[in-house]
Design a protein around this motif. Structure first.
Motif, PDB file in Angstrom:
ATOM      1  N   LEU A 188     -47.527 -91.422  59.601  1.00  0.00           N
ATOM      2  CA  LEU A 188     -47.576 -91.509  58.146  1.00  0.00           C
ATOM      3  C   LEU A 188     -46.679 -90.463  57.485  1.00  0.00           C
ATOM      4  O   LEU A 188     -46.205 -90.663  56.358  1.00  0.00           O
ATOM      5  CB  LEU A 188     -49.020 -91.336  57.666  1.00  0.00           C
ATOM      6  CG  LEU A 188     -49.290 -91.544  56.168  1.00  0.00           C
ATOM      7  CD1 LEU A 188     -48.973 -92.976  55.757  1.00  0.00           C
ATOM      8  CD2 LEU A 188     -50.743 -91.186  55.851  1.00  0.00           C
ATOM      9  N   ALA A 189     -46.436 -89.369  58.179  1.00  0.00           N
ATOM     10  CA  ALA A 189     -45.631 -88.292  57.602  1.00  0.00           C
ATOM     11  C   ALA A 189     -44.207 -88.731  57.318  1.00  0.00           C
ATOM     12  O   ALA A 189     -43.544 -88.156  56.444  1.00  0.00           O
ATOM     13  CB  ALA A 189     -45.620 -87.084  58.548  1.00  0.00           C
ATOM     14  N   ALA A 190     -43.707 -89.743  58.024  1.00  0.00           N
ATOM     15  CA  ALA A 190     -42.334 -90.207  57.790  1.00  0.00           C
ATOM     16  C   ALA A 190     -42.140 -90.713  56.365  1.00  0.00           C
ATOM     17  O   ALA A 190     -41.029 -90.676  55.834  1.00  0.00           O
ATOM     18  CB  ALA A 190     -41.982 -91.300  58.793  1.00  0.00           C
ATOM     19  N   GLN A 191     -43.211 -91.191  55.720  1.00  0.00           N
ATOM     20  CA  GLN A 191     -43.093 -91.680  54.349  1.00  0.00           C
ATOM     21  C   GLN A 191     -42.835 -90.560  53.351  1.00  0.00           C
ATOM     22  O   GLN A 191     -42.445 -90.827  52.211  1.00  0.00           O
ATOM     23  CB  GLN A 191     -44.359 -92.435  53.954  1.00  0.00           C
ATOM     24  CG  GLN A 191     -44.612 -93.675  54.780  1.00  0.00           C
ATOM     25  CD  GLN A 191     -45.778 -94.483  54.235  1.00  0.00           C
ATOM     26  OE1 GLN A 191     -45.983 -94.561  53.018  1.00  0.00           O
ATOM     27  NE2 GLN A 191     -46.554 -95.078  55.134  1.00  0.00           N
ATOM     28  N   PHE A 192     -43.076 -89.317  53.755  1.00  0.00           N
ATOM     29  CA  PHE A 192     -42.858 -88.176  52.869  1.00  0.00           C
ATOM     30  C   PHE A 192     -41.458 -87.577  53.042  1.00  0.00           C
ATOM     31  O   PHE A 192     -41.149 -86.552  52.428  1.00  0.00           O
ATOM     32  CB  PHE A 192     -43.901 -87.088  53.132  1.00  0.00           C
ATOM     33  CG  PHE A 192     -45.292 -87.496  52.755  1.00  0.00           C
ATOM     34  CD1 PHE A 192     -45.765 -87.287  51.471  1.00  0.00           C
ATOM     35  CD2 PHE A 192     -46.126 -88.097  53.685  1.00  0.00           C
ATOM     36  CE1 PHE A 192     -47.044 -87.673  51.126  1.00  0.00           C
ATOM     37  CE2 PHE A 192     -47.417 -88.483  53.343  1.00  0.00           C
ATOM     38  CZ  PHE A 192     -47.877 -88.270  52.062  1.00  0.00           C
ATOM     39  N   GLY A 193     -40.626 -88.179  53.857  1.00  0.00           N
ATOM     40  CA  GLY A 193     -39.302 -87.644  54.119  1.00  0.00           C
ATOM     41  C   GLY A 193     -38.303 -87.986  53.028  1.00  0.00           C
ATOM     42  O   GLY A 193     -38.518 -88.890  52.206  1.00  0.00           O
ATOM     43  N   PRO A 194     -37.182 -87.286  52.988  1.00  0.00           N
ATOM     44  CA  PRO A 194     -36.160 -87.544  51.965  1.00  0.00           C
ATOM     45  C   PRO A 194     -35.531 -88.920  52.088  1.00  0.00           C
ATOM     46  O   PRO A 194     -35.179 -89.530  51.081  1.00  0.00           O
ATOM     47  CB  PRO A 194     -35.138 -86.427  52.206  1.00  0.00           C
ATOM     48  CG  PRO A 194     -35.348 -86.001  53.614  1.00  0.00           C
ATOM     49  CD  PRO A 194     -36.800 -86.188  53.884  1.00  0.00           C
ATOM     50  N   LEU A 195     -35.387 -89.427  53.325  1.00  0.00           N
ATOM     51  CA  LEU A 195     -34.779 -90.751  53.491  1.00  0.00           C
ATOM     52  C   LEU A 195     -35.642 -91.835  52.859  1.00  0.00           C
ATOM     53  O   LEU A 195     -35.136 -92.707  52.132  1.00  0.00           O
ATOM     54  CB  LEU A 195     -34.573 -91.050  54.976  1.00  0.00           C
ATOM     55  CG  LEU A 195     -33.898 -92.397  55.300  1.00  0.00           C
ATOM     56  CD1 LEU A 195     -32.531 -92.468  54.646  1.00  0.00           C
ATOM     57  CD2 LEU A 195     -33.803 -92.599  56.810  1.00  0.00           C
ATOM     58  N   ALA A 196     -36.956 -91.777  53.085  1.00  0.00           N
ATOM     59  CA  ALA A 196     -37.854 -92.758  52.482  1.00  0.00           C
ATOM     60  C   ALA A 196     -37.849 -92.648  50.961  1.00  0.00           C
ATOM     61  O   ALA A 196     -37.869 -93.659  50.252  1.00  0.00           O
ATOM     62  CB  ALA A 196     -39.273 -92.569  53.022  1.00  0.00           C
TER      63      ALA A 196
END
Length: 277
Positions: free
Chosen positions: A60-68
């Protein structure tokens, strides 16, 4: 005689006297902007690296990244509701700043002019200044209800202190010779105020306004979680409740960009009206 044409040709080919200085300024501005962009890129890189490490243990942490966030950004920008939320937040900033200036500038002027008033009010003002504006949230809601009024109160309370202190400092640092000159010319109180004090404290007031805008923008987001149905703070809660975390981070980027622009406008106003004094 043969050297004259050569000299004239050299003169015609030479750059105008101010062109070299203009090029130097342009190179300096470009270098400054390049360093700023490099700093932003470095922050994005650290952000991406941190999210990548966390995403190994929690997908779920990937959704908080700059790319997302950047992928969500175009659809967020094209949504008319975003501009409605931005407009609501800017309106609240404007109202809160107006109240803070209406209270802070006259109060700071009196504190700077009347020594006894400064002595009497300084302890109380320093005490109130150190209380977080967000501490007043329950009292503001109970007293003013939900909606815009408590938000206006919290923003004005947060912004008034730098304006009061900067204005008082400006009055205390006015050159005494200006005041003596005005008095020797039998200037009225209105003339003294407009021609002596206003120019003398303009730079300090604008400095206080710039500091106040920074404080306002920080307090705005939590203040807009007080039962209002618009604004960037409300939008943060809305995206959280919808589990739209990438959109939430895009809103965070919008908040940062708008705060940067507001500070830039405040700096330009200071350079235009304050630095000339």
């Amino acid at each position: 005689m043969s050297s004259l044409p050569a000299h004239s040709g050299a003169a015609r080919g030479a750059a105008p006297p101010g062109e070299g200085a203009h090029r130097e300024r342009a190179r300096g501005v470009l270098a400054h902007a390049s360093l700023g962009v490099l700093g932003l890129v470095a922050i994005l890189a650290f952000w991406a690296a941190g999210v990548a490490v966390l995403a190994r243990h929690n997908a779920l942490a990937a959704q908080f990244g700059p790319l997302a966030a950047l992928q969500t950004f175009p659809s967020l920008i094209t949504d008319d509701r975003l501009f409605a939320h931005i407009g609501a937040s800017l309106r609240r900033i404007g109202v809160g700043l107006a109240f803070a200036m209406a209270i802070g500038v006259p109060l700071g002027f009196l504190i700077g002019r009347v020594k006894a008033l400064e002595t009497a009010l300084s302890p109380a003002l320093q005490f109130l200044r150190m209380i977080s504006p967000l501490s007043w949230m329950p009292i503001a809601v109970m007293s003013l209800g939900v909606g815009d009024p408590p938000v206006y109160f919290l923003l004005a309370f947060a912004a008034v202190w730098p304006i009061v202190m900067s204005t008082a400092s400006g009055v205390q640092h006015i050159d005494a010779r200006w005041v003596q000159l005005g008095e020797s010319l039998a200037a009225t109180r209105a003339e003294m105020l407009w021609h002596i004090y206003v120019p003398g404290i303009a730079a300090h007031v604008l400095t206080g306004v710039r500091l106040a805008i920074g404080v306002l923008w920080i307090v705005l987001v939590p203040a807009e979680m007080l039962g209002v149905s618009s604004g960037l703070g409300y939008l943060i809660l809305d995206t959280r409740d919808r589990l739209a975390y990438s959109e939430l981070m895009a809103v965070v980027l919008v908040i940062g960009a708008l705060g940067f622009l507001l500070d830039h406008v405040a700096r330009q106003l200071y350079r235009r009206f304050g630095a000339q004094r």
